[in-house]
Write a protein that holds these residues in place. Sequence first.
Motif, PDB file in Angstrom:
ATOM      1  N   VAL A  46      39.813  33.881  37.419  1.00 20.40           N
ATOM      2  CA  VAL A  46      39.868  34.914  38.524  1.00 20.40           C
ATOM      3  C   VAL A  46      40.200  34.414  39.650  1.00 20.40           C
ATOM      4  CG1 VAL A  46      38.605  37.016  39.517  1.00 20.40           C
ATOM      5  CG2 VAL A  46      38.008  36.520  37.335  1.00 20.40           C
ATOM      6  N   PHE A  47      41.314  35.009  40.367  1.00 20.50           N
ATOM      7  CA  PHE A  47      41.649  34.983  41.614  1.00 20.50           C
ATOM      8  C   PHE A  47      41.526  36.078  42.621  1.00 20.50           C
ATOM      9  CE2 PHE A  47      43.819  31.846  39.216  1.00 20.50           C
ATOM     10  CZ  PHE A  47      43.594  30.433  39.896  1.00 20.50           C
ATOM     11  N   THR A  48      41.231  35.809  43.885  1.00 21.59           N
ATOM     12  CA  THR A  48      41.303  36.890  44.879  1.00 21.59           C
ATOM     13  C   THR A  48      42.702  36.838  45.773  1.00 21.59           C
ATOM     14  OG1 THR A  48      38.757  37.089  44.651  1.00 21.59           O
ATOM     15  CG2 THR A  48      39.959  38.210  46.819  1.00 21.59           C
ATOM     16  N   VAL A  49      43.411  37.660  45.871  1.00 22.20           N
ATOM     17  CA  VAL A  49      44.638  37.803  46.769  1.00 22.20           C
ATOM     18  C   VAL A  49      44.776  38.816  47.512  1.00 22.20           C
ATOM     19  CG1 VAL A  49      45.687  36.279  44.735  1.00 22.20           C
ATOM     20  CG2 VAL A  49      46.123  38.777  44.662  1.00 22.20           C
ATOM     21  N   PRO A  50      45.606  39.077  48.325  1.00 19.39           N
ATOM     22  CA  PRO A  50      46.113  40.057  49.158  1.00 19.39           C
ATOM     23  C   PRO A  50      46.686  41.008  48.468  1.00 19.39           C
ATOM     24  CG  PRO A  50      46.425  38.168  50.410  1.00 19.39           C
ATOM     25  CD  PRO A  50      46.205  37.859  49.001  1.00 19.39           C
TER      26      PRO A  50
ATOM     27  N   ASP B 169      40.980  41.103  43.201  1.00 22.37           N
ATOM     28  CA  ASP B 169      40.412  40.437  42.252  1.00 22.37           C
ATOM     29  C   ASP B 169      41.493  40.567  41.031  1.00 22.37           C
ATOM     30  OD1 ASP B 169      38.559  39.406  43.770  1.00 22.37           O
ATOM     31  OD2 ASP B 169      36.968  40.381  42.641  1.00 22.37           O
ATOM     32  N   ILE B 170      42.157  39.382  40.595  1.00 30.53           N
ATOM     33  CA  ILE B 170      43.098  39.571  39.479  1.00 30.53           C
ATOM     34  C   ILE B 170      42.595  38.402  38.450  1.00 30.53           C
ATOM     35  CG2 ILE B 170      45.121  40.259  40.818  1.00 30.53           C
ATOM     36  CD1 ILE B 170      46.029  37.388  40.739  1.00 30.53           C
ATOM     37  N   LEU B 171      42.633  38.629  37.107  1.00 29.51           N
ATOM     38  CA  LEU B 171      42.361  37.788  36.201  1.00 29.51           C
ATOM     39  C   LEU B 171      43.811  37.449  35.712  1.00 29.51           C
ATOM     40  CD1 LEU B 171      40.703  36.640  33.932  1.00 29.51           C
ATOM     41  CD2 LEU B 171      41.077  38.765  32.662  1.00 29.51           C
TER      42      LEU B 171
ATOM     43  N   ILE C 154      41.337  43.662  38.529  1.00 30.07           N
ATOM     44  CA  ILE C 154      40.033  43.936  38.077  1.00 30.07           C
ATOM     45  C   ILE C 154      39.300  44.797  39.121  1.00 30.07           C
ATOM     46  CG2 ILE C 154      37.746  42.828  37.551  1.00 30.07           C
ATOM     47  CD1 ILE C 154      38.917  40.213  36.803  1.00 30.07           C
ATOM     48  N   ARG C 155      39.292  44.608  40.305  1.00 28.84           N
ATOM     49  CA  ARG C 155      38.971  45.277  41.434  1.00 28.84           C
ATOM     50  C   ARG C 155      39.469  45.051  42.742  1.00 28.84           C
ATOM     51  NH1 ARG C 155      33.244  43.313  43.575  1.00 28.84           N
ATOM     52  NH2 ARG C 155      33.618  41.044  43.912  1.00 28.84           N
ATOM     53  N   ASP C 156      39.415  46.086  43.807  1.00 29.89           N
ATOM     54  CA  ASP C 156      39.648  45.796  44.997  1.00 29.89           C
ATOM     55  C   ASP C 156      38.312  45.778  46.033  1.00 29.89           C
ATOM     56  OD1 ASP C 156      38.879  48.467  45.031  1.00 29.89           O
ATOM     57  OD2 ASP C 156      40.712  49.116  46.290  1.00 29.89           O
TER      58      ASP C 156
END
Length: 219
Positions: free
Chosen positions: A161-165, A150-152, A4-6
Amino acid sequence: MFPIRDHNPSRRPAYVTYCIMALNIAVFLAMLPSYSNNQALYDIYAQWALVPARVSSGDGSYTFITSMFMHAGFMHLAGNMLFLWIFGDNLEDEMGHGKYLGFYLFCGVAAGVAQFMTGTTSRVPMVGASGAIAGVMGAYLLLYPKAKIDILLIFIIFFKVFTVPAWVMLGIWAVLQLFGGISATEAGGVAYMAHLGGFVAGIIVVYPRWLALGGRAYW
């Protein structure tokens, strides 16, 4: 799994990235009437898409460039532009506008060559910006592996939505392309080797820059 975004802000506007996106969208809109006319679409692909058999015959070398600004449909375009929007600005910020443009085009051509080498007599046309964008993703992985993405995640009816490296998201993507390339058939519709070729080209090209910035210390 869609990014979704960085969380990696740029210092300067990404004018080249915006122009590349605008050009891809403009080409799609120009081709839009042909999507409902198979013969018209075939004629466009025959002229501007990368057809390995044609290149092998000594014609159409320019299609290594033109094919990377064409798309097979709206979702193809939207997915590619989403990835370019998220990952392209930081590369352009680091490289500068001119070098970034050259880098993008080089990765796109490298991706086309990689796909061409897997089937030099194929008559299946290849279109799309994903090979060049894979190069952007490869370079991003080397320069910013710890940046947060951020990935959906969509699993049947589950949305979260998760936030991952970056290394997790881009690493999974690369592995999927590798497995896809091993098991792919010509009728599969995805140019996995183009993705892998662009991805590797992006890493190789940006490697000297990464060393100059301090290598691991830059992370």
